[in-house]
Every structure is written in structure tokens, then in C-alpha cells.
Design an enzyme around this catalytic site. Structure first.
Site, short mmCIF file in Angstrom:
data_model
loop_
_atom_site.label_atom_id
_atom_site.label_comp_id
_atom_site.label_asym_id
_atom_site.label_seq_id
_atom_site.Cartn_x
_atom_site.Cartn_y
_atom_site.Cartn_z
N CYS A 100 -10.75 5.35 -8.11
CA CYS A 100 -11.55 3.48 -9.10
C CYS A 100 -12.23 3.94 -10.63
CB CYS A 100 -12.63 3.36 -8.12
SG CYS A 100 -12.87 1.92 -7.99
N LYS A 139 -7.15 10.80 -4.51
CA LYS A 139 -6.65 10.31 -5.49
C LYS A 139 -7.86 10.10 -6.64
CE LYS A 139 -5.26 5.67 -6.94
NZ LYS A 139 -5.54 5.99 -8.13
#
EC number: 1.3.1.-
Length: 322
Positions: A100, A139
Site C-alpha cells: 500500500c 503483497k
């Protein structure tokens, strides 16, 4: 592609997106062919677990398919506790967010900010993997900034720590969502680890999906913004990957049905007041063309679920008649 004991039916995964990939949206994407849909990011801070927002994100009742829950934070112990808590709530897979780019996440040294600190990355991954008996995925981005693309290093740490699969967005933290995703780093990551690698970033058409798979050699694709207002993109891509042919555009009647169902699911999930507000952005993605500007403006003024629903019905009735 295999993630721990879970065999995915194809190579298409829904990317976790805060404020977007709620249960209503995930289920639509799964119905249209996605093999896996990752939840919105959940904070590892236990103080926020009892908020309405967190409770809604943790709800898995009626969830279709494999339940993958993403957690975010920078403290190994809290991340381990968050993983355990979400497994208790029904998660089949725990996904760790180190991708993010949002400032409010990175200022807490979480998300993609963690890529600046490989030792801490290792500590977090080891703690989470040891804390749960379900697969743990990760991720990341290609690096912190274009001059420091350390995705290969982080990927190798992930493999050493027992991460089951790795998704990589083809931009650095500094790039945010500007410019174009690059796939050379993703290709290099795939060549340097043996765990499954998933490519993410700017995959918005069947042709682009085919290109990214072929160019990088990855095991699967993760689609985020390309599915906003277009959950049927997974059906389109899968058909193209299987046949080499493009499907005809979605018919108006089916698009109408999907949008009305999505509205109903949002009202059911959030209640009328919040559901109306979530509906505004989703309908804005479905109908994002210049000639639909007036409809979007009118829709955003409505304050009841019944009015929103009726206006979408009216829009499609007019479309069919004309």
C-alpha cells in the site's frame, strides 16, 4: 496455481483495495470468474478491531470461495496476533500488506514503507507464518523508489520465511499510481524465487493480461482498478486466455442486472445511510463515460436507497428505448 492446500481454478485474483473490495464486490468478481478475491486491508492494531468498519471487513458470513484476509502493520507481535484473530474469524489465507502506497499507512511505517527495512520485513514474515496454520501470502511493490527497486531481495526473504505466494505491483511506493506499471522487476522476481508469483498493475484488458503473463512468466494475475465498475473483466480475460478470442461486450440487460444487484448488496451490507454513499462511487465506476456525466451528478444528489435504485432502473429503461 496452488496456495498451500488451495488449488485456484484459474490465474485471476481480485486485488485487495480499501473501500472497494468489500464482500459485495468480492462476490460479484468471484461470480464472474475470479479464482480468489482478497479482502480489504485490516489494521493489526487490536484497538480498532471492534469498530463498525473493522467488523464489516471481518464479516465472512455468506462469503463465496476461499477467504483471503489482508492485514497491515509494522509490529511483528501485533501482526502475528492479527493473523491469529482473523483465522479464528474464518480466514483461509492471511495476506500481508507491504504494497500500500497511501501516506496514512506509510507514515506508520506499514504498507510499502516496510520495503525500506528488510530486517523488519523478515521479522514480520517469520512471526506471522509461525503464528497460524494457514498459508500466508505477501503483497509488495517493486521497491521504495525507482532508484531502489529491491523487490527481488524482499521476494527472496519472503521465500526463506515460508511465504506461500507473492503478489507484486509493478510500481514503487514513490510512483503511487502514476505513469505505467513496469514488469521487468516482476519478471526478475519470478526468475529468482520458486514460490508462486502474481503480477499486479495496469491489467485492464484481455490483451494486457495475455501480455503480462507471457512477458513475466508469472503464475497468476491480480486485478484491482481494472475491475472497478467492471467485475465481468474476469470473464472476459479468462475467455481470451483460453480461446484467444474476445467476448462480445456485456449486454445492457446484464449490466443493468449487475448494477441493481450491487446496489442491493451495498444497502444490505452497510445499511441505507452508508450504503448510499458507497453506491455513489461504484455507480460512478460503472457509468464513467463523458456522456454519463449528468447521470452521475443526478445520482450523487440522491439521499435514499429507493431513489438510487429507481434512477438506475430509469437510466437503463431509457437506454433500451433509445
Amino acid at each position: 496455481m496452488q496456495i498451500g492446500p488451495y488449488q485456484l481454478k484459474n490465474q485471476l485474483i481480485v486485488a485487495p483495495m480499501a473501500g472497494v473490495t468489500d464482500q459485495a464486490f468480492r462476490n460479484l468478481c468471484l461470480r464472474y470468474g475470479a479464482a480468489l478475491a482478497v479482502s480489504e486491508m485490516l489494521s493489526s492494531n487490536p484497538e480498532v478491531w471492534d469498530t463498525d468498519k473493522s467488523r464489516q471487513r471481518m464479516t465472512h458470513s455468506g462469503e463465496e470461495g476461499i477467504r483471503s484476509v489482508q492485514i497491515a502493520g509494522a509490529d511483528p507481535e501485533l501482526m502475528a496476533q492479527a493473523a491469529q484473530f482473523n483465522v479464528e474469524q474464518g480466514a483461509h489465507i492471511i495476506d500481508i500488506n507491504m504494497g500500500c502506497p497511501a501516506k496514512k499507512v506509510n507514515k506508520k511505517l506499514a504498507g510499502s514503507a516496510l520495503m525500506q527495512n528488510p530486517p523488519l520485513v523478515k521479522d514480520i514474515l517469520q512471526a506471522v507464518v509461525a503464528a497460524v496454520d494457514v498459508p500466508v501470502t505477501l503483497k509488495i511493490r517493486t521497491g521504495w523508489e525507482p532508484e531502489h527497486r529491491n523487490g527481488v531481495q524482499i521476494a527472496q526473504i519472503a521465500e526463506d520465511c515460508g511465504i506461500a505466494s507473492l503478489a507484486v505491483h509493478g510500481r514503487t511506493r514513490q510512483c503511487m499510481y502514476k505513469g505505467n506499471a513496469e514488469y521487468d522487476t516482476i519478471k526478475a522476481i519470478k526468475q529468482n524465487v520458486s514460490i508462486p508469483v502474481v503480477a499486479n498493475g495496469d491489467i485492464d484488458s484481455p490483451e494486457k493480461a495475455r501480455f503480462v503473463l507471457d512477458y513475466t512468466g508469472v503464475d497468476a494475475l491480480m486485478i484491482g482498478r481494472g475491475a472497478q465498475g467492471r467485475p465481468w473483466i474476469f470473464r472476459e480475460i479468462q475467455h481470451y486466455l483460453e480461446t484467444g478470442n474476445k467476448l462480445a461486450p456485456i449486454e445492457v440487460a446484464e449490466q443493468r442486472q449487475v448494477m441493481l444487484e450491487h446496489l442491493t448488496k451495498l444497502y444490505d451490507l452497510y445499511g441505507e445511510y452508508k450504503g448510499i454513499r458507497f453506491a455513489r462511487k461504484h455507480i460512478g465506476w460503472y457509468l464513467d463515460q463523458e456522456d454519463q456525466r449528468q447521470f452521475r451528478a443526478d445520482f450523487n444528489q440522491l439521499e435514499t436507497a429507493a431513489e438510487q435504485y429507481s434512477l438506475v432502473e430509469y437510466y437503463f429503461d431509457e437506454l433500451v428505448q433509445n
